[in-house]
Scaffold this active site. Structure first.
Site, PDB file in Angstrom:
ATOM      1  N   SER A 155      27.574   9.889 -22.203  1.00  0.00           N
ATOM      2  CA  SER A 155      27.107   8.592 -22.689  1.00  0.00           C
ATOM      3  C   SER A 155      27.035   8.560 -24.204  1.00  0.00           C
ATOM      4  O   SER A 155      26.806   7.497 -24.770  1.00  0.00           O
ATOM      5  CB  SER A 155      25.765   8.217 -22.063  1.00  0.00           C
ATOM      6  OG  SER A 155      25.011   9.330 -21.762  1.00  0.00           O
TER       7      SER A 155
ATOM      8  N   HIS B 248      32.914   6.163 -18.540  1.00  0.00           N
ATOM      9  CA  HIS B 248      31.460   6.042 -18.600  1.00  0.00           C
ATOM     10  C   HIS B 248      30.966   5.146 -17.475  1.00  0.00           C
ATOM     11  O   HIS B 248      31.055   3.918 -17.565  1.00  0.00           O
ATOM     12  CB  HIS B 248      31.079   5.490 -19.983  1.00  0.00           C
ATOM     13  CG  HIS B 248      29.613   5.476 -20.268  1.00  0.00           C
ATOM     14  ND1 HIS B 248      29.051   4.675 -21.223  1.00  0.00           N
ATOM     15  CD2 HIS B 248      28.589   6.156 -19.723  1.00  0.00           C
ATOM     16  CE1 HIS B 248      27.749   4.865 -21.254  1.00  0.00           C
ATOM     17  NE2 HIS B 248      27.442   5.758 -20.347  1.00  0.00           N
TER      18      HIS B 248
ATOM     19  N   GLU C 138      33.034   1.958 -18.534  1.00  0.00           N
ATOM     20  CA  GLU C 138      33.504   1.809 -19.914  1.00  0.00           C
ATOM     21  C   GLU C 138      34.553   2.916 -20.116  1.00  0.00           C
ATOM     22  O   GLU C 138      34.231   4.099 -19.977  1.00  0.00           O
ATOM     23  CB  GLU C 138      32.292   2.025 -20.837  1.00  0.00           C
ATOM     24  CG  GLU C 138      32.362   1.389 -22.177  1.00  0.00           C
ATOM     25  CD  GLU C 138      31.052   1.583 -22.964  1.00  0.00           C
ATOM     26  OE1 GLU C 138      30.145   2.321 -22.530  1.00  0.00           O
ATOM     27  OE2 GLU C 138      30.963   0.990 -24.047  1.00  0.00           O
TER      28      GLU C 138
ATOM     29  N   ASN D 150      25.858   1.488 -25.416  1.00  0.00           N
ATOM     30  CA  ASN D 150      24.665   2.002 -26.103  1.00  0.00           C
ATOM     31  C   ASN D 150      24.552   1.499 -27.540  1.00  0.00           C
ATOM     32  O   ASN D 150      23.457   1.385 -28.073  1.00  0.00           O
ATOM     33  CB  ASN D 150      24.660   3.527 -26.071  1.00  0.00           C
ATOM     34  CG  ASN D 150      24.209   4.025 -24.713  1.00  0.00           C
ATOM     35  OD1 ASN D 150      23.307   3.443 -24.095  1.00  0.00           O
ATOM     36  ND2 ASN D 150      24.820   5.084 -24.223  1.00  0.00           N
TER      37      ASN D 150
END
Ligand code: NAD
Length: 292
Positions: free
Chosen positions: A120, A146, A158, A196
């Site tokens: 991540s 991801h 992702e 993120n």
């Protein structure tokens, strides 16, 4: 797409276990490897429990559940993964551990096998460099894949291209994600990728709002839920993710993007230092022991 029948998964924790289950349900063979035999047993028991629940709710037939379990080989010898046609790594979030795993995979796997990581926050480019050093050309086959937690429920993958990742690797990974019944979205390899990069500063800002007394934590969450249509407020989400993970990802953003505006809020750091990590420790922003 190249012929992918068996997916190797490294790490049978929360994410690896979920990825393996989704692959098996979607009719791929799976070789699931964890260095801990204990974790393997836990993961197998969890798969059986989840599938039994799906059967009970009539979302899947008994024979399909049995066939899914039969497709997963639970192993703890790393080299047993060598028969896989595609690998997804979901071991602990530690750059050195991932570099070692990818160097080993590069040496061990067939030359056409794509090596994906579910990291991540660690740079795909850096992981690909470890693979390339171990075997020339392997870096082009490394990519970020991801998944989101819980993997069987969350649709997004992702797909992150490192500097070395080839177009063919990206195209195959996008296609495989669709065969796993997910929605893949491509992104480039910058700290935090997209998810993120956008989510964590918002969570961090919620901690600042709380620290500065703008509102109580429950009110901050209610405002964001009702005002922005979020299913969960940012502080509740931080507890779910783990406050230590949130702090870690803020550090990755600050270092990777060379910008102090991404530094973790002092209150977030303080809660982590106090061992208030969120759901996993029973208390974070909110107190879960009280609720139980
Ligand atoms: P976890 O701690 O639940 O599981 C990690 C597993 O990897 C453990 O069972 C451990 O025994 C195993 N492991 C460690 N080193 C290994 C090795 N060398 N070979 C084989 N197995 C090894 O962690 P997790 O939450 O499943 O996270 C796994 C990865 O997925 C991390 O990179 C994390 O950043 C990423 N991720 C996590 C989430 C999340 O919400 N938990 C979401 C997206 C991505």
């Amino acid at each position: 797409m190249q012929n992918i029948k068996t997916i190797g998964v490294v790490g049978a924790g929360q994410m690896g276990g979920g990825i393996a289950l989704v692959a098996a349900i979607n009719k791929f063979g799976v070789i699931l490897c964890d260095k801990s035999a204990d974790q393997q047993h836990k993961c197998e028991a969890d798969h059986k429990k989840r599938l039994a629940r799906e059967v009970e709710k009539q979302r899947i037939k008994q024979e399909d559940a049995d066939a899914a379990i039969a497709r997963i080989k639970y192993v703890h010898m790393f080299d047993l993964i060598k028969d896989a046609d595609f690998v997804v790594e979901a071991a602990v979030e530690n750059a050195q551990v991932k570099r070692d795993i990818f160097a080993n995979l590069a040496r061990m796997m067939r030359e056409d096998v794509i090596l994906a990581t579910n990291t991540s926050s660690i740079s795909i480019t850096e992981i690909a460099a470890a693979a390339e050093t171990a075997r020339k050309g392997a870096g082009a086959r490394v990519i970020g894949m991801h998944f989101f937690n819980p993997v069987p429920v969350m649709k997004l993958v992702e797909v992150i291209k490192g500097i070395q990742t080839s177009e063919a690797t990206t195209a195959t990974t996008l296609e495989l994600s669709r065969l796993l019944a997910k929605t893949p979205i491509p992104a480039n390899d910058r700290a935090g990728f997209v998810s993120n990069r956008v989510l964590m500063p918002m969570i961090n800002e919620a901690f600042y709002a709380w620290m500065e007394g703008v509102a109580e934590p429950a009110h901050i969450d209610e405002i964001m839920k009702l005002g922005c249509n979020f299913p969960m407020g940012p502080l509740r989400l931080a507890d779910f993710i783990g406050l230590d993970t949130c702090e870690h990802i803020m550090n990755v953003l600050a270092d990777g993007l060379n910008n102090d505006r991404y530094r973790a809020c002092p209150l977030l750091k303080q809660l982590v230092a106090a061992g208030r990590l969120g759901d996993k420790s029973g208390r974070g922003v909110f107190d879960y022991a009280v609720k139980a």
